[in-house]
Design a protein around this motif. Structure first.
Motif, PDB file in Angstrom:
ATOM      1  N   ARG A  42       0.805  -1.219   0.000  1.00 27.79           N
ATOM      2  CA  ARG A  42       0.000   0.000   0.000  1.00 27.79           C
ATOM      3  C   ARG A  42       0.845   1.281   0.000  1.00 27.79           C
ATOM      4  N   THR A  43       1.892   1.314   0.819  1.00 29.55           N
ATOM      5  CA  THR A  43       2.616   2.562   1.035  1.00 29.55           C
ATOM      6  C   THR A  43       4.116   2.343   0.886  1.00 29.55           C
ATOM      7  N   GLU A  44       4.799   3.348   0.326  1.00 28.83           N
ATOM      8  CA  GLU A  44       6.244   3.247   0.122  1.00 28.83           C
ATOM      9  C   GLU A  44       6.826   4.651   0.065  1.00 28.83           C
ATOM     10  N   TRP A  45       8.067   4.794   0.568  1.00 28.07           N
ATOM     11  CA  TRP A  45       8.720   6.084   0.406  1.00 28.07           C
ATOM     12  C   TRP A  45      10.234   5.937   0.300  1.00 28.07           C
ATOM     13  N   TRP A  46      10.817   6.890  -0.425  1.00 20.77           N
ATOM     14  CA  TRP A  46      12.256   7.092  -0.530  1.00 20.77           C
ATOM     15  C   TRP A  46      12.511   8.474   0.078  1.00 20.77           C
ATOM     16  N   TYR A  47      13.412   8.523   1.047  1.00 17.94           N
ATOM     17  CA  TYR A  47      13.491   9.682   1.925  1.00 17.94           C
ATOM     18  C   TYR A  47      14.959  10.047   2.123  1.00 17.94           C
ATOM     19  N   ALA A  48      15.391  11.162   1.541  1.00 17.00           N
ATOM     20  CA  ALA A  48      16.777  11.596   1.643  1.00 17.00           C
ATOM     21  C   ALA A  48      16.857  12.875   2.457  1.00 17.00           C
ATOM     22  N   THR A  49      17.727  12.876   3.459  1.00  9.52           N
ATOM     23  CA  THR A  49      17.929  14.044   4.310  1.00  9.52           C
ATOM     24  C   THR A  49      19.424  14.270   4.482  1.00  9.52           C
ATOM     25  N   GLY A  50      19.801  15.517   4.772  1.00  4.38           N
ATOM     26  CA  GLY A  50      21.220  15.728   4.989  1.00  4.38           C
ATOM     27  C   GLY A  50      21.582  17.148   5.339  1.00  4.38           C
ATOM     28  N   TRP A  51      22.841  17.308   5.629  1.00  6.93           N
ATOM     29  CA  TRP A  51      23.447  18.605   5.941  1.00  6.93           C
ATOM     30  C   TRP A  51      24.345  19.013   4.788  1.00  6.93           C
ATOM     31  N   LEU A  52      24.262  20.285   4.427  1.00  4.43           N
ATOM     32  CA  LEU A  52      25.058  20.856   3.344  1.00  4.43           C
ATOM     33  C   LEU A  52      25.952  21.961   3.897  1.00  4.43           C
ATOM     34  N   THR A  53      27.072  22.198   3.232  1.00  4.00           N
ATOM     35  CA  THR A  53      27.955  23.312   3.570  1.00  4.00           C
ATOM     36  C   THR A  53      28.094  24.202   2.342  1.00  4.00           C
ATOM     37  N   LYS A  54      27.801  25.490   2.517  1.00  6.56           N
ATOM     38  CA  LYS A  54      27.939  26.459   1.435  1.00  6.56           C
ATOM     39  C   LYS A  54      29.395  26.900   1.308  1.00  6.56           C
ATOM     40  N   PRO A  55      29.752  27.598   0.209  1.00  7.34           N
ATOM     41  CA  PRO A  55      31.139  28.070   0.053  1.00  7.34           C
ATOM     42  C   PRO A  55      31.621  28.946   1.197  1.00  7.34           C
ATOM     43  N   ASP A  56      30.690  29.663   1.869  1.00 10.02           N
ATOM     44  CA  ASP A  56      31.107  30.506   3.000  1.00 10.02           C
ATOM     45  C   ASP A  56      31.193  29.727   4.302  1.00 10.02           C
ATOM     46  N   GLY A  57      31.001  28.413   4.251  1.00 10.69           N
ATOM     47  CA  GLY A  57      31.111  27.569   5.426  1.00 10.69           C
ATOM     48  C   GLY A  57      29.846  27.437   6.238  1.00 10.69           C
ATOM     49  N   LYS A  58      28.775  28.147   5.860  1.00 11.74           N
ATOM     50  CA  LYS A  58      27.539  28.100   6.639  1.00 11.74           C
ATOM     51  C   LYS A  58      26.729  26.850   6.297  1.00 11.74           C
TER      52      LYS A  58
END
Length: 352
Positions: A42-58
């Motif tokens: 009945r139900t299915e999911w693909w779930y991607a989460t994460g942390w990113l770093t911008k060029p300024d380090g933020k």
């Protein structure tokens, strides 16, 4: 969007509802075949989460989820217009400089090459949003949301992690209250984000979950708390608890996999989520325990949000509102990693 003939509608109304496959402990998840869709569930999911770093380090947090939901319409209906499968997608970007969550959602019936979830290998799409897995195991993510774009490659650095017992993950006291579930932690992210017509190169680390089921929750369950965390030393930590309508723990489980592959499982008596501070949404008035301590056995992990406001209102697609946010993970007062914390059922009980 499309009309259906009266005769077809009558046949659909008279047909018996489809019989969906059930999750059983004697079935072993097989990869890479099971990275694809399972339309008989009945139900299915693909779930991607994460942390990113911008060029300024933020830092930034991101989330992209594709859902496949089978309907009660007759799956033998030969019409290309028959809504037997629905595809739903959510995307979000957490930026502390804004102090609020940027998010978007889409939904459509599967078909016509515009919305699909293919079998045999991950390839799920909805208009110009897509998650596809290459033969080398690398994922490509493309999202063109209302306020931002995401164009990533997610490259595996570790083997997939089969959750529970070889991918059979209990979610309640009955054996049928379960899902098939595996994770891909410690994915290396490279790509770009776009906002206001400007693109920035980003790098980071992500976690991908793939889960499918038919009857996953107990009748008195209201929602869950879930954590997927990539620790700095290569360790992967996953934990969840299912909550009842009065807030009591219905079921819980956790797993910790060392960088060398050694795995420790924690049963429901060994897993606790301990709220430390709540944030109240100015939109829904829901109160979420955004700062919490996760206890696995004798070890305590402190979870602190990248920003408080990471509430996602998906009432136009899945019908639910939930808090899903980037968090730092600390142990004994020292930062040890980063992950994503999901809190569902705090506005109203979750329904599949």
């Amino acid at each position: 969007m499309f009309s259906v003939s009266v005769a077809t509608s009558m046949r659909m109304a008279d047909a018996a509802p489809p019989q969906f496959s059930q999750v059983t402990p004697d079935h072993a998840v097989s990869l890479p075949r099971d990275t694809g869709a399972h339309p008989d569930f009945r139900t299915e999911w693909w779930y991607a989460t994460g942390w990113l770093t911008k060029p300024d380090g933020k830092p930034l947090g991101f989330q992209i989820t594709f859902f496949r939901s089978a309907t009660d319409n007759d799956h033998a209906n030969p019409s290309a217009f028959a809504p037997t499968q629905l595809i739903i997608a959510h995307a979000a970007l957490s930026d502390p400089s804004l102090g609020k969550l940027l998010h978007d959602q889409k939904s459509a019936r599967a078909g016509f090459g515009l919305a699909y979830a293919k079998e045999g290998n991950t390839d799920v799409a909805l208009d110009n949003w897509r998650l596809v897995r290459g033969v080398d195991g690398r994922y490509q993510v493309t999202v063109e949301a209302r306020d931002f774009t995401l164009k990533f490659a997610l490259t595996p650095t570790q083997a997939p992690l089969l959750q529970g017992e070889n991918g059979y993950s209990r979610k309640g006291p009955l054996p049928a209250q379960a899902s098939y579930y595996y994770s891909e932690p410690q994915l290396r992210v490279s790509g770009t984000i776009g906002r206001a017509g400007r693109e920035e190169v980003v790098t980071g680390t992500a976690w991908l979950d793939h889960e499918w089921s038919t009857s996953v929750l107990a009748a008195d369950a209201s929602g869950w708390d879930w954590l997927g965390a990539n620790l700095d030393d290569g360790v992967a930590l996953m934990a969840f608890q299912i909550r009842s309508r009065n807030g009591a723990k219905v079921w819980a489980h956790a797993v910790l996999r060392e960088a060398n592959g050694e795995t420790t499982q924690f049963n429901q008596d060994q897993v606790q989520f301990l709220p430390q501070r709540n944030w109240r949404s100015p939109r829904t008035d829901a109160s979420y325990p955004v700062q919490s301590v996760l206890r696995t056995g004798t070890v305590e992990w402190a979870l602190n949000p990248l920003q408080d406001d990471q509430e996602l209102d998906s009432r136009q697609s899945t019908g639910s509102v939930y808090w899903e946010g980037a968090v730092t993970v600390s142990r004994a007062g020292k930062p040890v990693g980063r992950g994503y914390f999901e809190l569902t059922g705090y506005v109203k009980p979750l329904k599949f």
